[in-house]
Scaffold this motif. Sequence first.
Motif, PDB file in Angstrom:
ATOM      1  N   VAL A 164       0.852  -1.192   0.000  1.00 26.94           N
ATOM      2  CA  VAL A 164       0.000   0.000   0.000  1.00 26.94           C
ATOM      3  C   VAL A 164       0.885   1.239   0.000  1.00 26.94           C
ATOM      4  O   VAL A 164       1.781   1.373   0.842  1.00 26.94           O
ATOM      5  CB  VAL A 164      -0.928   0.020   1.228  1.00 26.94           C
ATOM      6  CG1 VAL A 164      -1.803   1.276   1.217  1.00 26.94           C
ATOM      7  CG2 VAL A 164      -1.789  -1.229   1.285  1.00 26.94           C
ATOM      8  N   THR A 165       0.630   2.150  -0.931  1.00 29.35           N
ATOM      9  CA  THR A 165       1.371   3.411  -1.001  1.00 29.35           C
ATOM     10  C   THR A 165       0.374   4.559  -1.047  1.00 29.35           C
ATOM     11  O   THR A 165      -0.534   4.561  -1.884  1.00 29.35           O
ATOM     12  CB  THR A 165       2.273   3.459  -2.244  1.00 29.35           C
ATOM     13  OG1 THR A 165       3.155   2.333  -2.245  1.00 29.35           O
ATOM     14  CG2 THR A 165       3.114   4.734  -2.247  1.00 29.35           C
ATOM     15  N   ASP A 166       0.553   5.531  -0.150  1.00 25.67           N
ATOM     16  CA  ASP A 166      -0.411   6.624  -0.058  1.00 25.67           C
ATOM     17  C   ASP A 166       0.335   7.947   0.099  1.00 25.67           C
ATOM     18  O   ASP A 166       1.390   8.011   0.747  1.00 25.67           O
ATOM     19  CB  ASP A 166      -1.332   6.404   1.139  1.00 25.67           C
ATOM     20  CG  ASP A 166      -2.475   7.411   1.192  1.00 25.67           C
ATOM     21  OD1 ASP A 166      -2.940   7.826   0.116  1.00 25.67           O
ATOM     22  OD2 ASP A 166      -2.889   7.774   2.300  1.00 25.67           O
ATOM     23  N   THR A 167      -0.211   8.999  -0.487  1.00 29.22           N
ATOM     24  CA  THR A 167       0.340  10.343  -0.333  1.00 29.22           C
ATOM     25  C   THR A 167      -0.763  11.256   0.181  1.00 29.22           C
ATOM     26  O   THR A 167      -1.833  11.369  -0.440  1.00 29.22           O
ATOM     27  CB  THR A 167       0.885  10.890  -1.662  1.00 29.22           C
ATOM     28  OG1 THR A 167       1.931  10.032  -2.127  1.00 29.22           O
ATOM     29  CG2 THR A 167       1.443  12.294  -1.477  1.00 29.22           C
ATOM     30  N   ASN A 168      -0.512  11.892   1.323  1.00 34.35           N
ATOM     31  CA  ASN A 168      -1.524  12.747   1.934  1.00 34.35           C
ATOM     32  C   ASN A 168      -1.399  14.190   1.483  1.00 34.35           C
ATOM     33  O   ASN A 168      -0.307  14.658   1.135  1.00 34.35           O
ATOM     34  CB  ASN A 168      -1.384  12.698   3.463  1.00 34.35           C
ATOM     35  CG  ASN A 168      -1.742  11.334   4.015  1.00 34.35           C
ATOM     36  OD1 ASN A 168      -2.807  10.813   3.727  1.00 34.35           O
ATOM     37  ND2 ASN A 168      -0.853  10.746   4.790  1.00 34.35           N
ATOM     38  N   ALA A 169      -2.504  14.907   1.531  1.00 35.85           N
ATOM     39  CA  ALA A 169      -2.468  16.349   1.295  1.00 35.85           C
ATOM     40  C   ALA A 169      -1.717  17.016   2.448  1.00 35.85           C
ATOM     41  O   ALA A 169      -1.573  16.451   3.533  1.00 35.85           O
ATOM     42  CB  ALA A 169      -3.887  16.890   1.194  1.00 35.85           C
ATOM     43  N   ALA A 170      -1.229  18.201   2.225  1.00 33.92           N
ATOM     44  CA  ALA A 170      -0.451  18.910   3.240  1.00 33.92           C
ATOM     45  C   ALA A 170      -1.220  19.017   4.555  1.00 33.92           C
ATOM     46  O   ALA A 170      -2.423  19.312   4.563  1.00 33.92           O
ATOM     47  CB  ALA A 170      -0.084  20.303   2.735  1.00 33.92           C
ATOM     48  N   ASP A 171      -0.522  18.703   5.656  1.00 30.31           N
ATOM     49  CA  ASP A 171      -1.068  18.854   7.014  1.00 30.31           C
ATOM     50  C   ASP A 171      -2.332  18.023   7.226  1.00 30.31           C
ATOM     51  O   ASP A 171      -3.244  18.417   7.956  1.00 30.31           O
ATOM     52  CB  ASP A 171      -1.335  20.331   7.308  1.00 30.31           C
ATOM     53  CG  ASP A 171      -0.111  21.195   7.077  1.00 30.31           C
ATOM     54  OD1 ASP A 171       0.903  20.982   7.753  1.00 30.31           O
ATOM     55  OD2 ASP A 171      -0.170  22.063   6.176  1.00 30.31           O
ATOM     56  N   THR A 172      -2.374  16.871   6.583  1.00 32.89           N
ATOM     57  CA  THR A 172      -3.544  15.997   6.685  1.00 32.89           C
ATOM     58  C   THR A 172      -3.118  14.599   7.105  1.00 32.89           C
ATOM     59  O   THR A 172      -2.244  13.992   6.483  1.00 32.89           O
ATOM     60  CB  THR A 172      -4.284  15.912   5.338  1.00 32.89           C
ATOM     61  OG1 THR A 172      -4.655  17.231   4.916  1.00 32.89           O
ATOM     62  CG2 THR A 172      -5.531  15.049   5.457  1.00 32.89           C
ATOM     63  N   ALA A 173      -3.750  14.077   8.143  1.00 31.24           N
ATOM     64  CA  ALA A 173      -3.453  12.730   8.610  1.00 31.24           C
ATOM     65  C   ALA A 173      -4.121  11.702   7.713  1.00 31.24           C
ATOM     66  O   ALA A 173      -5.062  12.011   6.978  1.00 31.24           O
ATOM     67  CB  ALA A 173      -3.930  12.556  10.047  1.00 31.24           C
ATOM     68  N   SER A 174      -3.624  10.481   7.772  1.00 35.98           N
ATOM     69  CA  SER A 174      -4.260   9.395   7.032  1.00 35.98           C
ATOM     70  C   SER A 174      -5.380   8.789   7.863  1.00 35.98           C
ATOM     71  O   SER A 174      -5.255   8.628   9.076  1.00 35.98           O
ATOM     72  CB  SER A 174      -3.234   8.299   6.713  1.00 35.98           C
ATOM     73  OG  SER A 174      -3.877   7.165   6.173  1.00 35.98           O
ATOM     74  N   SER A 175      -6.478   8.440   7.201  1.00 37.67           N
ATOM     75  CA  SER A 175      -7.570   7.737   7.875  1.00 37.67           C
ATOM     76  C   SER A 175      -7.632   6.286   7.405  1.00 37.67           C
ATOM     77  O   SER A 175      -8.602   5.572   7.660  1.00 37.67           O
ATOM     78  CB  SER A 175      -8.905   8.431   7.583  1.00 37.67           C
ATOM     79  OG  SER A 175      -9.166   8.434   6.181  1.00 37.67           O
ATOM     80  N   ASN A 176      -6.575   5.851   6.723  1.00 39.71           N
ATOM     81  CA  ASN A 176      -6.588   4.525   6.114  1.00 39.71           C
ATOM     82  C   ASN A 176      -6.504   3.404   7.153  1.00 39.71           C
ATOM     83  O   ASN A 176      -5.798   3.520   8.157  1.00 39.71           O
ATOM     84  CB  ASN A 176      -5.415   4.366   5.145  1.00 39.71           C
ATOM     85  CG  ASN A 176      -5.543   5.272   3.932  1.00 39.71           C
ATOM     86  OD1 ASN A 176      -6.621   5.790   3.663  1.00 39.71           O
ATOM     87  ND2 ASN A 176      -4.455   5.456   3.210  1.00 39.71           N
ATOM     88  N   ALA A 177      -7.211   2.330   6.867  1.00 42.00           N
ATOM     89  CA  ALA A 177      -7.118   1.114   7.666  1.00 42.00           C
ATOM     90  C   ALA A 177      -6.849  -0.051   6.726  1.00 42.00           C
ATOM     91  O   ALA A 177      -7.614  -0.298   5.793  1.00 42.00           O
ATOM     92  CB  ALA A 177      -8.405   0.879   8.448  1.00 42.00           C
ATOM     93  N   VAL A 178      -5.755  -0.734   6.973  1.00 41.97           N
ATOM     94  CA  VAL A 178      -5.370  -1.903   6.189  1.00 41.97           C
ATOM     95  C   VAL A 178      -5.638  -3.131   7.042  1.00 41.97           C
ATOM     96  O   VAL A 178      -5.135  -3.239   8.164  1.00 41.97           O
ATOM     97  CB  VAL A 178      -3.884  -1.837   5.794  1.00 41.97           C
ATOM     98  CG1 VAL A 178      -3.424  -3.151   5.175  1.00 41.97           C
ATOM     99  CG2 VAL A 178      -3.642  -0.678   4.837  1.00 41.97           C
ATOM    100  N   VAL A 179      -6.451  -4.061   6.532  1.00 42.14           N
ATOM    101  CA  VAL A 179      -6.790  -5.247   7.318  1.00 42.14           C
ATOM    102  C   VAL A 179      -6.650  -6.493   6.459  1.00 42.14           C
ATOM    103  O   VAL A 179      -7.053  -6.520   5.295  1.00 42.14           O
ATOM    104  CB  VAL A 179      -8.217  -5.160   7.907  1.00 42.14           C
ATOM    105  CG1 VAL A 179      -8.310  -4.039   8.922  1.00 42.14           C
ATOM    106  CG2 VAL A 179      -9.255  -4.966   6.824  1.00 42.14           C
ATOM    107  N   VAL A 180      -6.087  -7.531   7.057  1.00 40.70           N
ATOM    108  CA  VAL A 180      -5.918  -8.821   6.377  1.00 40.70           C
ATOM    109  C   VAL A 180      -6.420  -9.922   7.305  1.00 40.70           C
ATOM    110  O   VAL A 180      -5.944 -10.051   8.440  1.00 40.70           O
ATOM    111  CB  VAL A 180      -4.444  -9.085   6.018  1.00 40.70           C
ATOM    112  CG1 VAL A 180      -4.286 -10.467   5.381  1.00 40.70           C
ATOM    113  CG2 VAL A 180      -3.908  -8.004   5.086  1.00 40.70           C
TER     114      VAL A 180
END
Length: 362
Positions: A164-180
């Motif tokens: 998984v590769t993600d790029t956030n907008a400036a000053d923004t936290a990630s809300s991503n959840a990766v589950v297996v």
Amino acid sequence: ITTQKDTAIANVDASIAAAVAAGQPIVEGQTFALTAGIDNFTGGAGADTFTGNKADGTLYVTALDTLDGAGGDDTLNVVTTAALNTTTIAGLSIKNIENANLTSTGAITSSTATWAGLEDLTTGSTGNSTLTSAATTNVIATVLNPTGAGAATINGGKDVTLTVTDTNAADTASSNAVVVGTTTNAAGAVVVSQTENFVASANAGASALASGTIRVDGGTSVNITSSIVSGAGDDAGDINTTGAVTVFGKGTVTDVTVSQSAATAAWANAGDLQKITNGAVNITDLNTATKTDTIATVTLSNFGTVGITGNALTTINATGGSTAATGIASGTITVGQSASLTTAAPTELTINATGKMGAITD
């Protein structure tokens, strides 16, 4: 697309090599191009290729399609320019096709658990991926720029590899959840690699941000890497914290490895990067009246607060922060027993520790 072509060529080459080695006649594979209508294709003894999209990326795997690879080592390729969802295709029947490659410029939702004979599923999405596979299918999934709680969800499968590769907008936290494996555990090894890119801060103030979380349930071994790439900061409060990593052994996992990016110093001057702080790691074995604990080895590299619960643990390998004067220590490690003592606790625990870290408590 190039990767899919390379995979298909490799499958053909392997089939030819196997036939030659066995002294068998070489059977040339067939090529089947699906249409917008109802397709009923049956392959032969060779390495057949099924193409499930129009040249412009329109999905041509449609309702009531029946695809049977029959003999040989066959491949289904699907490349779409819109979100790809195979779970809503009514009456779709796929069997005896050993390899499936699904690629989309959008999200991918696919359940291949009923695709009898599927051995390897390879997917690539720009957006979220939700995949379900049989215990006999290896899954290799690449997810780019997902969002939210369903960023990447994989259930079932044999060996599972998720990137998984993600790029956030400036000053923004990630809300991503990766589950297996939260619904159906993988039957084999699970490898998860997540990279969160935080771009340069633009608010001239503090931004405390976190990367996405990762959870893995089950498998035979679990290897998780959660990395952060920090952009330029502009305040000492610009902090990028690695999202929590959680592993549940489920009575099948024997070893767990968790690695995070090294912690870094706080921003102090123009040109400095945002600070990286290690995140929490929680590893819980399974101990019930009918199933014993199984996690014997835990390996950690750069970590926040770590909690390990289980009665089978015999070895901890821990690499903390740099031993240099400016090195930042990793967190503490606490080992506890499972609530039930079906598994007798080991009498010895070997700890191999290097670098700076907090206390290790057993």
